[in-house]
Design a protein around this motif. Structure first.
Motif: not given
Lengths: 374, 328
Positions: B67-84
């Motif tokens: 779970x935490x890895x998923x969250x981290x992947x998502x949020x770190x991309x989110x900051x760069x404008x990639x919302x998944x």
């Protein structure tokens, strides 16, 4: 000023103001008649709810809803014409409350200051904004007419510009004794103290050079030292401005200090009118006597303060006859509770409404009977 | 002022991190994920190869990771404008937003303009003419407006428009403009559809706002400074608009900020669903239902962002109109 050549300014005749509320009809003002003369200070005194403030609002044609007003209010307006000055009688009671005529009188000829200086200024506008607003409505300056005799005769006037209005605001604030008027003009109400706000209110009212200033308990909300300052200020400004003041209060000390003539009101009616010294030295109406008797004296050896018996009657259930009789120390059973006294000049310049005086007894059959039995 | 702004932005950042984390947890709380649901759906339709095919997807989207890895992947991309990626649409969430956000903003702005243009004059009228016939009528109507759920109103409007008037009011575009490039004709077509949800939103919004405006103005009209303004010789109209409304409108500014901004993303979701509008609301609901977690998470974080931007804008606007409020 001698009695004869006093010029009337506002004449109130048989004024009634009624409020039709859920529990019945309240007669807030019940047949008040008095005249305010130019340059005089008339004090109106009475306890809370006796119709003082409503009378003042009626003169401004500002009776709050759902009040209904009857009676005559005449304003004697000075108009300058080619051949000197003339007086025009304006029937304020007949004007529409939002008409241009009354709005020129309101704030222009008659200024008003209020009981709550803390909340009488719009919080989002600066002190200067309020004065500028008033000045732009009521201040006019002559248009320059050099060499043109035609227009000079007509006395062309124009409203003041923004810059002139701001100058007036600074000047007025200086006159009412606000320190640093140049910077204070931009202060917001919350940045001013109660006394300062009342000074601003006075500045607003006086900016239009009114003929009459109605002061509705202007010092009630202020502490005593500020009260003295404000009273001094009003007296000082009155001397320089040739302005009449209608001073409404329930404070006997204040009224003695400032008024030339006093009207005592009780339950919407005047019960006595006399000049200040007469009224304090020689009160005629039992109500006035009791009021004066209930002032504590310094150094007096008295264990208990004198009070007026009973309570103010309910406005929905006024006593028959003289409204004061249930609380009166000189109550005459069979008369005071039956006959409504008339208003009469019992001594020169001293008017009273009390059955103790011959002139106040109405000439009805019933009254005749009373006269004989006395 | 500057320190106030810096502090507010800092708080907003912390808030966003917390909200994104919590929402991510909540979205993944139900057992399974989007793929499990999808497999069940496909298997019930008799598709036997579904499981292996979707297992590949699961690996591609990182759903097998902790779970935490998923969250981290998502949020770190989110900051760069990639919302998944959206599972359901098999498109990047950013692309979906690009399609729908402008329409949502247009709808929200139209609704807000409608709401304020109706609510303020009616509220002022109701307060100034308190207990008059007009006030009674507006009061009754506004209570009805508050009382009727907006989706019901949408259904009624749909019924009347389609069955009685034979008008096409579903969605925001007619069929022939659906995929057409932007042109004046398409804008006109949009306006022809837009007024329905805007009106429904405005009626609901107006009813509440009228009540607030009326109540505030009645309070203000009883204040001594109103009487003082009148005693200065001002026209009744000037007293009301310059002095009374000016004071009474402050709470509405707060409402404008804190309610209208988030309403861009999740305003009248039910109305949007009923009218099947191509806006953010239906996308959000659908994503929540199907556990399309990146889409749902993105919308949730954006709503939070809007709430905070709205509150900040409201605070700044309030400080601007009311000198008594100081920001420091």
């Amino acid at each position: 000023m001698s009695e004869e050549n006093r010029q009337p300014l506002v004449k109130v005749q048989d004024l009634h103001v009624e409020f039709d509320v859920r529990d019945g009809i309240v007669h807030a003002v019940d047949g008040a008649s008095f005249t305010i003369y130019r340059g005089q200070t008339l004090g109106i005194i009475g306890e809370s709810g006796c119709g003082k403030s409503i009378t003042a609002k009626a003169i401004m044609k500002m009776v709050p809803k759902p009040g209904i007003m009857r009676g005559e209010i005449t304003f004697f307006e000075k108009t300058s014409q080619n051949d000197g000055e003339a007086t025009e009688e304006v029937r304020i009671d007949r004007l529409h409350p939002d008409s241009q005529r009354i709005r020129k009188i309101r704030g222009g000829n008659i200024g008003m200051i209020f009981q709550e200086p803390m909340s009488s200024l719009t919080p989002v506008f600066s002190a200067g904004f309020h004065i500028i607003e008033a000045a732009k409505l009521h201040r006019f300056v002559p248009v320059n007419t050099i060499g043109d005799t035609m227009t000079r005769n007509i006395k062309d006037k124009r409203g003041v510009t923004d810059d002139e209005a701001r100058e007036i605001a600074v000047d007025m604030l200086r006159r009412v004794g606000l320190p640093n008027p140049e910077s204070r003009v931009d202060s917001f109400p919350h940045q001013l103290s109660g006394g300062q706000r009342q000074r601003v209110m006075i500045a607003i009212a006086l900016s239009a050079h009114p003929d009459l200033l109605i002061a509705d308990e202007p010092t009630t909300a202020l502490d005593v030292s500020i009260e003295a300052q404000i009273l001094d200020l009003m007296r000082e400004l009155q001397d320089t401005a040739d302005m009449a003041i209608m001073f409404i209060t329930h404070n006997l000390g204040v009224i003695a200090e400032i008024a030339d003539e006093i009207v005592v009101m009780y339950m919407g009616k005047e019960v006595e009118r006399a000049n200040t010294i007469d009224l304090f030295e020689n009160p005629q109406h039992p109500y006035t006597k009791s009021l004066l008797g209930s002032i504590p004296q310094i150094g007096e050896k008295r264990s208990e303060l004198e009070t007026i018996e009973g309570m103010v009657p309910s406005p929905f259930d006024l006593p028959q006859g003289c409204v004061f009789h249930p609380r009166c120390s000189e109550y005459m059973p069979g008369k005071c509770d039956k006959v409504y006294p008339e208003y009469d000049e019992v001594i020169e310049g001293h008017w009273v409404r009390c059955l103790l005086y011959d002139g106040c007894r109405p000439d009805t059959q019933e009254a005749q009977v009373i006269k004989e039995s006395v | 002022m500057l320190s106030f702004l810096i502090r507010r932005v800092f708080y907003a950042l912390i808030m966003l991190v917390v909200v994104s984390f919590v929402s991510f947890i909540i979205i993944s709380l139900p057992p399974g994920d989007y793929m499990t649901q999808r497999i069940r759906e496909l298997e019930s339709m008799g598709d036997k190869s579904a499981e292996t095919r979707l297992e590949q997807y699961r690996i591609r989207y990182g759903l097998e990771k902790p779970f935490l890895t998923q969250y981290w992947l998502w949020i770190s991309n989110f900051v760069q404008g990639d919302f998944g990626l959206s599972f359901e649409y098999e498109q990047p969430v950013a692309t979906l937003l690009k399609q729908r956000l402008p329409l949502s903003v247009t709808l929200a702005v139209t609704t807000t303009v409608f709401t304020w243009a109706m609510a303020i004059p009616i509220g002022v009228f109701s307060a100034v003419k308190q207990y008059s016939l007009g006030d009674q009528i507006f009061t009754t109507l506004s209570f009805i407006g508050v009382g009727i759920p907006s989706f019901l109103m949408a259904l009624v409007v749909l019924y009347i428009a389609i069955v009685k008037l034979d008008q096409d009011v579903i969605g925001l575009f007619s069929r022939n403009f659906q995929d057409a490039p932007w042109s004046l004709a398409k804008v006109w077509d949009l306006l022809k559809h837009m007024w329905v949800p805007a009106l429904i939103g405005a009626i609901t919004g107006t009813s509440g706002t009228i009540r607030i405006m009326r109540g505030n103005l009645l309070d203000t009209l009883g204040q001594p400074f109103i009487e003082a303004a009148r005693a200065r010789g001002l026209k009744n109209r000037t007293v009301i608009w310059r002095h009374a409304v000016r004071m009474a409108i402050n709470p509405l500014i707060v409402i404008l900020g804190t309610e209208t901004f988030p309403a861009i993303l999740a305003g009248n979701i039910l109305v949007e669903v009923v009218l099947s509008l191509p806006t953010m609301g239906p996308l959000y609901i659908r994503a929540l239902l199907t556990q399309d977690m990146f889409t749902a998470g993105t919308v949730l974080v954006l709503i939070t962002l809007m709430v905070m931007i709205g509150a900040l804008v409201a605070d700044l606007a309030l400080a601007w109109v009311d000198p008594r409020i100081r920001l420091d």
